[in-house]
Design a protein around this motif. Structure first.
Motif, short mmCIF file in Angstrom:
data_model
loop_
_atom_site.label_atom_id
_atom_site.label_comp_id
_atom_site.label_asym_id
_atom_site.label_seq_id
_atom_site.Cartn_x
_atom_site.Cartn_y
_atom_site.Cartn_z
N LEU A 1 1.00 -1.28 0.05
CA LEU A 1 -0.03 0.11 -0.10
C LEU A 1 0.92 1.29 0.08
O LEU A 1 1.91 1.34 0.77
N GLY A 2 0.46 2.16 -0.93
CA GLY A 2 1.32 3.53 -0.84
C GLY A 2 0.90 4.52 0.37
O GLY A 2 -0.12 4.23 0.93
N SER A 3 1.75 5.33 0.66
CA SER A 3 1.62 6.34 1.86
C SER A 3 1.92 7.63 1.42
O SER A 3 2.10 8.52 2.37
N GLY A 4 2.33 8.03 0.13
CA GLY A 4 2.70 9.37 -0.16
C GLY A 4 4.25 9.29 -0.24
O GLY A 4 4.91 8.79 0.24
N LEU A 5 4.54 10.32 -1.39
CA LEU A 5 6.02 10.27 -1.80
C LEU A 5 6.47 12.01 -1.33
O LEU A 5 5.51 12.86 -0.98
N VAL A 6 7.86 11.71 -1.34
CA VAL A 6 8.53 13.21 -0.73
C VAL A 6 9.20 13.69 -2.10
O VAL A 6 10.20 12.94 -2.34
N ARG A 7 8.82 14.70 -2.48
CA ARG A 7 9.70 15.37 -3.80
C ARG A 7 9.75 13.95 -4.73
O ARG A 7 10.67 13.98 -5.45
N GLY A 8 8.57 13.53 -4.82
CA GLY A 8 8.65 12.54 -5.98
C GLY A 8 9.44 11.21 -5.70
O GLY A 8 9.29 10.02 -6.36
N GLU A 9 9.97 10.97 -4.47
CA GLU A 9 10.95 9.66 -4.11
C GLU A 9 10.12 9.13 -2.92
O GLU A 9 9.13 9.65 -2.19
N VAL A 10 10.51 7.73 -2.77
CA VAL A 10 10.04 6.96 -1.46
C VAL A 10 10.76 7.46 -0.29
O VAL A 10 11.78 7.56 0.03
N PRO A 11 9.95 7.75 0.65
CA PRO A 11 10.25 8.28 2.09
C PRO A 11 10.78 7.13 2.73
O PRO A 11 10.13 6.05 2.76
N PRO A 12 11.19 7.25 4.02
CA PRO A 12 11.30 6.15 5.07
C PRO A 12 10.11 5.33 5.34
O PRO A 12 10.23 4.14 5.35
N LEU A 13 9.17 6.11 5.67
CA LEU A 13 7.87 5.31 6.04
C LEU A 13 7.26 4.56 4.93
O LEU A 13 7.14 3.13 5.34
N LEU A 14 7.30 4.76 3.81
CA LEU A 14 7.00 3.77 2.61
C LEU A 14 8.12 3.05 2.39
O LEU A 14 7.77 1.68 2.03
N ARG A 15 9.20 3.29 2.65
CA ARG A 15 10.58 2.54 2.25
C ARG A 15 10.34 1.10 3.29
O ARG A 15 10.58 -0.13 2.63
N GLY B 1 -0.61 2.85 -5.51
CA GLY B 1 -0.92 4.02 -5.29
C GLY B 1 -1.11 5.11 -6.39
O GLY B 1 -0.06 4.74 -7.24
N GLY B 2 -1.84 5.75 -6.52
CA GLY B 2 -1.93 6.71 -7.57
C GLY B 2 -1.20 7.92 -7.07
O GLY B 2 -0.25 8.38 -6.46
N GLU C 1 2.18 15.57 -5.53
CA GLU C 1 2.82 14.65 -6.01
C GLU C 1 3.16 14.69 -7.60
O GLU C 1 2.21 14.96 -8.38
N PRO C 2 4.66 14.51 -7.89
CA PRO C 2 4.85 14.69 -9.48
C PRO C 2 4.55 13.65 -10.38
O PRO C 2 4.84 13.30 -11.54
N ARG C 3 4.53 12.42 -9.58
CA ARG C 3 4.29 11.08 -10.19
C ARG C 3 3.62 10.15 -9.65
O ARG C 3 3.51 10.39 -8.20
N PRO C 4 2.88 9.19 -9.97
CA PRO C 4 2.29 7.99 -9.15
C PRO C 4 3.05 7.37 -8.05
O PRO C 4 4.17 7.04 -8.51
N GLU C 5 2.62 7.36 -7.05
CA GLU C 5 3.32 6.45 -6.03
C GLU C 5 3.54 5.00 -6.50
O GLU C 5 4.68 4.63 -6.14
#
Length: 345
Positions: A172-186, A212-213, A218-222
Motif C-alpha cells: 500500500l502506498g503512503s505518499g511520496l516526498v518530492r517524488g521519491e520514496v520516504p522512510p515510512l513507505l520504504r 498508489g496513484g 506529487e509529481p508522479r504516481p506512488e
C-alpha cells in the motif's frame, strides 16, 4: 467470582470469531471484554480478601490515575513533536488533542458532579449538572473502551504469522516526498522484499504490486516510484506490476486485485503496510470481498501515537451508524434518569 462467567463467555466468543475470520473488529471487543472481566474479577476478589489487600487495590486505583496523567503528558509532548517534524495538520494534532482531552474531560466531569452539590443552586440545576458530568464519564469510558479494543487487537493482529507463501504481495502506498520514496513507505517495500526473497528456490515468487496513484502534491504516481525502488533492490522486472490509479486504501485493494487478475495471479494475497495500519487495512479488505491478510512493517516511534489515533478515528467514522446508536443510547439513558429525578413525587 461471578465476573468469571462473562470472562469465559467473551473468551469463547473471541476464539470462535477469530477462527472464522481474524479480520473483524469485534474480535478486539471480545478480547478486551474477556481481559477486562478477568481483571475486574481479580480486583474484587482481592478487595474482599483482607483490609490490607483493599488498601493495595486503592493504591492501584490511585496509580492508574497517575498513569493517566503521565499518558496525557506524553501525548501532549508527542503532539508538539509531530507539529515540529511533520507540519501542521489535523492528523498531526490528534495526539495533542487527545492529551488535552485526558486532562480536561475528567476534571470537567468531577467539577460538574461534585461542585454544584456544595452550592445554593436550585435542585434542578444541580441535577442537570450531575447528569452532564455522568454523561461525560460515560462518553470517556466509551471512547476508552473502543480505543482499547481497536488498539489492543491491532497489536495482536499485527503479530499474526502468515506461513503460507502468497501468490501476490500488495504494497500500500503512503505518499511520496518530492517524488521519491520516504522512510515510512520504504519500510513497507523492504518488508515486502523480505517476504519475496524468502521464497525457496524452485518456487514461483509472488507477484509484487506496489499500489498508489498520484496525489495533487506529487509529481508522479506512488506506484511508479515504489516499483522503481523494488527494481533497484533486485526484484525481477517480470514480478513487478504497479497499480497507479488508486486514491485510498479501499481503492488500493480493489484496483490491485484487477492488476493481479490481468497478470493471471489471482491466488492468495498478502497486503503489506505499516504496523499501525494493519487492522484497518484488513477490515477494508474483508469489506471489499477480498480474502487477503495483512502484515505490518516498523514505524518511527514518534509517529506511532498520532498514526494509531488517526486509524481509530477513521474506523469510528466508518462505523458511525453503530457508534451513533451507542452514543444515543447513553444520552437517552442519562436523560431518562435525569427526567425521573426531576419529576415531582
Amino acid at each position: 467470582m461471578t465476573l468469571l462467567v462473562p470472562a469465559v463467555v467473551f473468551a469463547v466468543l473471541y476464539v470462535v470469531s477469530r477462527r472464522r475470520d481474524a479480520r473483524r473488529l469485534r474480535n478486539g471487543v471480545f478480547l478486551v471484554g474477556a481481559l477486562g472481566s478477568l481483571l475486574l474479577a481479580g480486583v474484587l476478589e482481592l478487595a474482599a480478601a483482607s483490609a490490607l489487600l483493599q488498601l493495595l487495590v486503592l493504591a492501584g486505583v490511585g496509580l492508574a490515575g497517575v498513569l493517566v496523567l503521565v499518558l496525557a503528558g506524553f501525548l501532549v509532548g508527542n503532539g508538539v513533536t509531530m507539529l515540529r517534524r511533520e507540519g501542521r495538520s489535523l492528523g498531526n494534532l490528534l495526539s495533542l488533542i487527545a492529551g488535552l482531552a485526558l486532562l480536561v474531560l475528567p476534571a470537567a466531569a468531577l467539577a460538574l458532579i461534585f461542585v454544584p452539590a456544595g452550592t445554593e443552586l436550585p435542585a434542578g440545576v444541580v441535577t442537570v449538572s450531575i447528569a452532564l458530568g455522568v454523561l461525560i464519564v460515560f462518553a470517556c469510558l466509551y471512547a476508552a473502551g473502543t480505543f482499547a479494543a481497536f488498539g489492543f487487537y491491532s497489536l495482536v493482529y499485527s503479530r499474526y504469522r502468515h506461513t503460507r507463501t502468497p501468490d501476490a504481495l500488495v504494497v500500500l502506498g503512503s505518499g511520496l516526498v518530492r517524488g521519491e520514496v520516504p522512510p515510512l513507505l520504504r519500510s513497507r517495500l523492504d518488508r515486502a522484499l523480505a517476504i519475496y526473497r524468502s521464497v525457496p528456490e524452485g518456487t514461483t515468487r509472488p507477484l509484487l504490486v506496489p499500489s498508489g496513484g498520484q496525489g495533487a502534491d506529487e509529481p508522479r504516481p506512488e506506484g511508479v516510484a515504489m516499483a522503481e525502488y523494488l527494481l533497484s533492490q533486485g526484484a525481477d522486472p517480470s514480478d513487478v506490476h504497479p497499480e497507479t490509479a488508486s486514491t485510498s486504501t479501499r481503492e488500493n485493494l480493489v484496483l490491485s486485485r484487477e492488476v493481479q487478475r490481468a497478470a493471471g495471479r489471482e491466488g492468495s494475497t498478502l497486503v503489506v503496510t505499516n504496523d499501525y495500519h494493519v487492522l484497518r487495512a484488513a477490515l477494508l479488505a474483508r469489506a471489499a470481498g477480498s480474502d487477503a491478510q495483512v502484515v505490518g512493517s516498523p514505524t518511527a516511534a514518534y509517529y506511532v501515537p498520532s498514526a494509531f489515533l488517526r486509524e481509530y478515528v477513521a474506523i469510528m467514522v466508518e462505523h458511525r451508524r453503530l457508534n451513533a446508536v451507542a452514543v444515543a443510547s447513553l444520552v437517552g439513558f442519562v436523560a431518562l434518569l435525569t427526567a425521573a429525578s426531576l419529576a415531582p413525587l
